[in-house]
Design a protein around this motif. Structure first.
Motif, PDB file in Angstrom:
ATOM      1  N   SER A 152      10.084  -3.479 -20.217  1.00 38.13           N
ATOM      2  CA  SER A 152      10.998  -3.171 -21.317  1.00 38.13           C
ATOM      3  C   SER A 152      11.132  -1.672 -21.573  1.00 38.13           C
ATOM      4  N   SER A 186      13.125  -0.095 -18.781  1.00 39.38           N
ATOM      5  CA  SER A 186      14.521  -0.483 -18.946  1.00 39.38           C
ATOM      6  C   SER A 186      15.184   0.330 -20.055  1.00 39.38           C
ATOM      7  N   SER A 187      14.485   0.525 -21.152  1.00 40.01           N
ATOM      8  CA  SER A 187      15.016   1.326 -22.266  1.00 40.01           C
ATOM      9  C   SER A 187      15.237   2.769 -21.837  1.00 40.01           C
ATOM     10  N   TYR A 188      14.301   3.300 -21.050  1.00 41.67           N
ATOM     11  CA  TYR A 188      14.405   4.680 -20.576  1.00 41.67           C
ATOM     12  C   TYR A 188      15.616   4.834 -19.657  1.00 41.67           C
ATOM     13  N   HIS A 242      18.257   2.982 -19.644  1.00 47.24           N
ATOM     14  CA  HIS A 242      19.440   2.843 -20.495  1.00 47.24           C
ATOM     15  C   HIS A 242      19.728   4.165 -21.221  1.00 47.24           C
ATOM     16  N   HIS A 256      21.196   6.551 -18.727  1.00 47.32           N
ATOM     17  CA  HIS A 256      22.568   6.100 -18.487  1.00 47.32           C
ATOM     18  C   HIS A 256      23.492   6.605 -19.605  1.00 47.32           C
ATOM     19  N   ARG A 257      23.087   6.398 -20.853  1.00 45.87           N
ATOM     20  CA  ARG A 257      23.897   6.831 -22.003  1.00 45.87           C
ATOM     21  C   ARG A 257      24.083   8.357 -22.013  1.00 45.87           C
ATOM     22  N   VAL A 277      19.812   7.442 -11.360  1.00 42.06           N
ATOM     23  CA  VAL A 277      20.675   6.664 -12.258  1.00 42.06           C
ATOM     24  C   VAL A 277      22.136   7.000 -11.981  1.00 42.06           C
TER      25      VAL A 277
END
Length: 91
Positions: free
Chosen positions: A4, A7-9, A11, A14-15, A48
């Motif tokens: 998790s 995955s948050s990192y 994301h 990505h943002r 990424v």
């Protein structure tokens, strides 16, 4: 499997890449900016970015072409300004 927090990192990266794109940055400029301002390893940004390119190939081709056209127009404007200034100085 990605946990998790990983995955948050990803994301987050990505943002932030999307924010760089809104600022019309290329991959190298984005890698530098995220490293400097968000302490994100440039290798992570590069990975990424490459994955985003794979998933959105048409977008990135158009984005790259648009950036190249913008750079070309900017260079032409600078050339025209310099040429104009130098001709005024000769008078």
């Amino acid at each position: 499997m990605v946990d998790s927090s990983s995955s948050s990192y990803i994301h987050l990266v990505h943002r932030l890449i999307e924010e760089c794109i809104l600022l019309n940055m290329n991959k190298e400029e984005c890698m530098e900016a995220l490293s400097k301002h968000a302490n994100i390893n440039p290798v992570i940004t590069s990975i990424v970015w490459k994955e985003l390119e794979k998933e959105n190939n048409e977008f990135f081709r158009a984005y790259t072409r648009s950036r190249e056209e913008t750079v070309s127009r900017t260079r032409q404007r600078i050339h025209n300004m310099v040429s104009s200034d130098s001709s005024k100085q000769r008078v």
